[in-house]
Motif scaffolding. Structure first.
Motif, mmCIF file in Angstrom:
data_model
loop_
_atom_site.group_PDB
_atom_site.id
_atom_site.type_symbol
_atom_site.label_atom_id
_atom_site.label_comp_id
_atom_site.label_asym_id
_atom_site.label_seq_id
_atom_site.Cartn_x
_atom_site.Cartn_y
_atom_site.Cartn_z
ATOM 1 N N ALA A 187 0.788 -1.373 0.181
ATOM 2 C CA ALA A 187 0.276 0.097 0.092
ATOM 3 C C ALA A 187 0.870 1.183 0.022
ATOM 4 O O ALA A 187 0.584 2.307 -0.418
ATOM 5 N N SER A 188 1.933 1.259 0.660
ATOM 6 C CA SER A 188 2.727 2.582 0.707
ATOM 7 C C SER A 188 3.703 2.324 -0.125
ATOM 8 O O SER A 188 4.871 3.425 -0.187
ATOM 9 N N VAL A 189 4.082 1.344 -1.112
ATOM 10 C CA VAL A 189 5.040 1.259 -1.960
ATOM 11 C C VAL A 189 4.743 1.510 -3.435
ATOM 12 O O VAL A 189 5.147 2.428 -4.265
ATOM 13 N N PHE A 190 3.695 0.853 -3.942
ATOM 14 C CA PHE A 190 2.976 1.001 -5.201
ATOM 15 C C PHE A 190 2.407 2.200 -5.155
ATOM 16 O O PHE A 190 1.668 2.871 -4.393
ATOM 17 N N GLY A 191 2.674 2.581 -6.535
ATOM 18 C CA GLY A 191 1.862 4.005 -6.812
ATOM 19 C C GLY A 191 0.304 3.795 -7.182
ATOM 20 O O GLY A 191 -0.206 2.580 -7.298
ATOM 21 N N GLU A 192 -0.684 4.601 -7.039
ATOM 22 C CA GLU A 192 -1.918 4.477 -7.337
ATOM 23 C C GLU A 192 -2.212 3.933 -8.830
ATOM 24 O O GLU A 192 -3.012 2.987 -8.938
ATOM 25 N N LYS A 193 -1.380 4.178 -9.885
ATOM 26 C CA LYS A 193 -1.806 3.713 -11.154
ATOM 27 C C LYS A 193 -1.464 2.213 -11.092
ATOM 28 O O LYS A 193 -2.210 1.298 -11.677
ATOM 29 N N LEU A 194 -0.383 2.000 -10.523
ATOM 30 C CA LEU A 194 0.240 0.386 -10.469
ATOM 31 C C LEU A 194 -0.914 -0.444 -9.756
ATOM 32 O O LEU A 194 -1.412 -1.587 -9.956
ATOM 33 N N LYS A 195 -1.383 0.202 -8.446
ATOM 34 C CA LYS A 195 -2.262 -0.623 -7.859
ATOM 35 C C LYS A 195 -3.418 -0.842 -8.532
ATOM 36 O O LYS A 195 -4.187 -1.844 -8.308
ATOM 37 N N ALA A 196 -3.967 0.098 -9.351
ATOM 38 C CA ALA A 196 -5.172 0.004 -10.249
ATOM 39 C C ALA A 196 -5.263 -1.150 -11.146
ATOM 40 O O ALA A 196 -5.768 -1.989 -11.375
ATOM 41 N N VAL A 197 -3.829 -1.278 -11.793
ATOM 42 C CA VAL A 197 -3.610 -2.066 -12.888
ATOM 43 C C VAL A 197 -3.549 -3.402 -12.270
ATOM 44 O O VAL A 197 -4.168 -4.557 -12.844
ATOM 45 N N CYS A 236 -1.610 -14.002 -19.465
ATOM 46 C CA CYS A 236 -1.243 -13.490 -20.589
ATOM 47 C C CYS A 236 -2.571 -12.792 -21.007
ATOM 48 O O CYS A 236 -2.580 -11.636 -22.008
ATOM 49 N N GLN A 237 -3.713 -13.421 -21.342
ATOM 50 C CA GLN A 237 -5.028 -12.910 -21.727
ATOM 51 C C GLN A 237 -5.326 -11.751 -21.065
ATOM 52 O O GLN A 237 -6.008 -10.579 -21.666
ATOM 53 N N ARG A 238 -5.459 -11.756 -19.812
ATOM 54 C CA ARG A 238 -5.868 -10.532 -18.939
ATOM 55 C C ARG A 238 -4.898 -9.431 -19.286
ATOM 56 O O ARG A 238 -5.369 -8.247 -19.007
ATOM 57 N N ILE A 239 -3.637 -9.909 -19.470
ATOM 58 C CA ILE A 239 -2.684 -8.554 -19.640
ATOM 59 C C ILE A 239 -2.913 -7.870 -20.964
ATOM 60 O O ILE A 239 -3.002 -6.778 -21.200
ATOM 61 N N GLY A 240 -3.088 -8.805 -21.914
ATOM 62 C CA GLY A 240 -3.550 -8.318 -23.341
ATOM 63 C C GLY A 240 -4.703 -7.647 -23.443
ATOM 64 O O GLY A 240 -4.781 -6.711 -24.327
ATOM 65 N N ALA A 241 -5.700 -7.648 -22.358
ATOM 66 C CA ALA A 241 -6.853 -6.880 -22.430
ATOM 67 C C ALA A 241 -6.591 -5.500 -22.076
ATOM 68 O O ALA A 241 -7.739 -4.632 -22.138
ATOM 69 N N LEU A 242 -5.684 -5.191 -21.210
ATOM 70 C CA LEU A 242 -5.298 -4.140 -20.737
ATOM 71 C C LEU A 242 -5.026 -2.899 -21.555
ATOM 72 O O LEU A 242 -4.574 -3.250 -22.767
ATOM 73 N N ASP A 265 -1.897 1.260 -19.291
ATOM 74 C CA ASP A 265 -1.744 0.050 -18.004
ATOM 75 C C ASP A 265 -0.534 -0.909 -18.212
ATOM 76 O O ASP A 265 0.053 -1.287 -17.499
ATOM 77 N N LYS A 266 -0.498 -1.267 -19.503
ATOM 78 C CA LYS A 266 0.481 -2.283 -19.979
ATOM 79 C C LYS A 266 1.961 -1.588 -19.900
ATOM 80 O O LYS A 266 2.889 -2.116 -18.990
ATOM 81 N N ARG A 267 2.087 -0.144 -20.072
ATOM 82 C CA ARG A 267 3.251 0.627 -19.844
ATOM 83 C C ARG A 267 3.587 0.431 -18.421
ATOM 84 O O ARG A 267 4.685 0.215 -17.925
#
Length: 225
Positions: free
Chosen positions: A147-157, A205-211, A215-217
């Motif tokens: 929670a205190s390490v990851f940024g908000e964007k990464l948490k959402a991804v 991989c399918q879930r990542i491909g749908a991002l 979000d992939k970046r």
């Protein structure tokens, strides 16, 4: 502990029909079933006798243990929660635990020298930043203490990929969970992604491909750091 009276009965091997000698802390956790708990305010000379081996062997009076407390939770928490991997947490609504209860629970589980965690592995009681409660289970976890390490964007991804972030607001001694939740690094996130996707690399991989591309970046930047 509810102000009433009960008669001591014959020995019972089950939770049903038993009376429990508990601490005031345990009594608070089982507030909805105080009628099966002996008043913790009784003089110590009485409670010490009630905790004796003779009482346990010949009567229905038992000293409350983490295992027995976990068994009693079926009468405190919503129907059907036991055995679920994850539930939506509507704090204090429809019989769900409120914030005070959750803090009391984790204080009880983590603030003692003995390992109480295994007794509660079947219950979804680990709060996450997604507004859910997850079970610890008995193996790897999809929960990351980041929670205190990851940024908000990464948490959402990673949330979209099934990973959950531990909510530290309710757990004061998170270091006691270190062996049961993932660390906020590349290895920990990869393990959480694997658990969240049932070990299926194809499904992940399918879930990542749908991002979306952004979000992939974001995910790639963390994994390649």
């Amino acid at each position: 502990a509810d102000g009433g009276f009960k008669t001591v009965g014959i020995h019972s091997s089950s939770v049903k029909g038993s009376l429990f000698v508990a601490t005031s802390h345990e009594c608070e956790l089982l507030g909805g079933v105080r009628g099966i708990i002996i008043d913790p305010a009784l003089p110590a000379v009485i409670t010490d006798h009630l905790r004796s081996d003779a009482m346990a062997a010949y009567t229905n009076v038992k000293t409350l243990t983490p295992q027995l407390l976990a068994a009693c939770l079926v009468r405190v928490l919503p129907d059907g929660w036991k055995g679920l991997e994850e539930v939506q947490w509507r704090v204090g609504e429809n019989g769900q635990p409120d914030a005070v209860w959750m803090r009391l629970f984790w204080d009880y589980v983590l603030n003692e020298a003995d390992d109480r965690l295994p007794a509660f592995q079947a219950w979804p009681l680990v709060p996450t930043l997604d507004g859910t409660l997850c079970a610890l289970g008995d193996g790897d976890s999809k929960i990351v203490d980041g929670a205190s390490v990851f940024g908000e964007k990464l948490k959402a991804v990673v949330s979209r990929l099934g990973v959950r972030m531990l909510n530290p607001e309710y757990i004061s001694r998170r270091e006691r969970l270190s062996s049961l939740v993932q660390r906020p690094n590349v290895r920990g996130l990869l393990r959480a992604l694997g658990v969240a996707n049932r070990g299926s690399f194809e499904h992940l991989c399918q879930r990542i491909g749908a991002l979306p591309a952004a979000d992939k970046r974001e995910l790639r930047a963390f994994l390649l750091q």
